[in-house]
Motif scaffolding. Structure first.
Motif, mmCIF file in Angstrom:
data_model
loop_
_atom_site.group_PDB
_atom_site.id
_atom_site.type_symbol
_atom_site.label_atom_id
_atom_site.label_comp_id
_atom_site.label_asym_id
_atom_site.label_seq_id
_atom_site.Cartn_x
_atom_site.Cartn_y
_atom_site.Cartn_z
ATOM 1 N N TRP A 41 0.875 -1.227 -0.040
ATOM 2 C CA TRP A 41 -0.103 -0.042 0.162
ATOM 3 C C TRP A 41 0.757 1.223 -0.032
ATOM 4 O O TRP A 41 0.335 2.342 -0.184
ATOM 5 N N GLU A 42 2.193 1.131 0.129
ATOM 6 C CA GLU A 42 3.032 2.431 0.263
ATOM 7 C C GLU A 42 3.300 2.979 -1.158
ATOM 8 O O GLU A 42 3.721 3.882 -1.357
ATOM 9 N N ARG A 43 3.069 1.815 -1.903
ATOM 10 C CA ARG A 43 3.203 2.158 -3.463
ATOM 11 C C ARG A 43 1.897 1.969 -4.314
ATOM 12 O O ARG A 43 2.082 1.198 -5.178
ATOM 13 N N GLY A 44 0.874 2.577 -3.753
ATOM 14 C CA GLY A 44 -0.401 2.141 -4.545
ATOM 15 C C GLY A 44 -0.399 2.383 -5.730
ATOM 16 O O GLY A 44 -1.035 1.448 -6.594
ATOM 17 N N THR A 45 -0.044 3.208 -6.278
ATOM 18 C CA THR A 45 -0.340 3.564 -7.787
ATOM 19 C C THR A 45 0.550 2.593 -8.531
ATOM 20 O O THR A 45 0.135 2.118 -9.660
ATOM 21 N N ASN A 46 1.897 2.233 -7.919
ATOM 22 C CA ASN A 46 2.658 1.171 -8.689
ATOM 23 C C ASN A 46 1.996 -0.201 -8.685
ATOM 24 O O ASN A 46 1.675 -0.721 -9.783
ATOM 25 N N GLU A 47 1.398 -0.531 -7.752
ATOM 26 C CA GLU A 47 0.573 -1.778 -7.521
ATOM 27 C C GLU A 47 -0.697 -1.725 -8.153
ATOM 28 O O GLU A 47 -0.948 -2.759 -8.984
ATOM 29 N N ASN A 48 -1.255 -0.668 -8.554
ATOM 30 C CA ASN A 48 -2.482 -0.539 -9.325
ATOM 31 C C ASN A 48 -2.100 -0.862 -10.937
ATOM 32 O O ASN A 48 -2.540 -1.615 -11.705
ATOM 33 N N THR A 49 -1.120 0.058 -11.125
ATOM 34 C CA THR A 49 -0.584 -0.167 -12.388
ATOM 35 C C THR A 49 -0.084 -1.574 -12.860
ATOM 36 O O THR A 49 -0.212 -2.075 -13.896
ATOM 37 N N ASN A 50 0.611 -2.417 -11.921
ATOM 38 C CA ASN A 50 0.962 -3.563 -12.131
ATOM 39 C C ASN A 50 -0.229 -4.592 -12.453
ATOM 40 O O ASN A 50 -0.405 -5.311 -13.331
ATOM 41 N N GLY A 51 -1.362 -4.131 -11.550
ATOM 42 C CA GLY A 51 -2.724 -5.037 -11.953
ATOM 43 C C GLY A 51 -3.216 -4.775 -13.408
ATOM 44 O O GLY A 51 -3.728 -5.531 -14.126
ATOM 45 N N LEU A 52 -3.070 -3.376 -13.767
ATOM 46 C CA LEU A 52 -3.361 -3.225 -15.281
ATOM 47 C C LEU A 52 -2.713 -3.908 -16.137
ATOM 48 O O LEU A 52 -2.966 -4.423 -17.048
ATOM 49 N N ILE A 53 -1.193 -3.925 -15.728
ATOM 50 C CA ILE A 53 -0.457 -4.604 -16.906
ATOM 51 C C ILE A 53 -0.807 -6.100 -17.129
ATOM 52 O O ILE A 53 -0.729 -6.820 -18.053
#
Length: 103
Positions: A41-53
């Motif tokens: 959760w400290e890198r929420g945007t990154n984790e969201n982008t990984n999900g989109l990838i």
């Protein structure tokens, strides 16, 4: 990327990020930070982008086997996808606006 918008990088604890100090030395004004272990959760945007990838390239995909053209198509799709977090602008729009303000 213009130095004015290149301010921080947040890494996870992976061994691939061992050269972070060299980045700080090479790019004046850049600060590197690390998230806590098991704290995605400290890198929420990154984790969201990984999900989109993962919509395009399933987990476990060997990126070495993916043609550059296909990777570019995924990159373009994601950079042109509006994001709620960005006021429904695309990442590309926000990036271009940021660059325009620094020039």
């Amino acid at each position: 990327m213009p130095p004015a918008i290149r301010q921080t990088i947040t890494f996870d604890r992976g061994s691939e990020n061992v050269c972070w100090k060299e980045l700080e030395e090479e790019f004046s004004g850049l600060s590197c930070f690390f998230v806590h272990s098991y704290s995605s959760w400290e890198r929420g945007t990154n984790e969201n982008t990984n999900g989109l990838i993962r919509w395009y390239l399933p987990k476990g995909t060997n990126f070495v086997t993916i043609p550059d053209e296909e990777l570019k198509a995924v990159e373009d799709a994601l950079n042109n996808r509006p994001r709620k977090r960005l006021g429904f602008k695309t990442p590309l729009e926000v990036f271009n606006e940021s660059v325009a303000l620094t020039c």
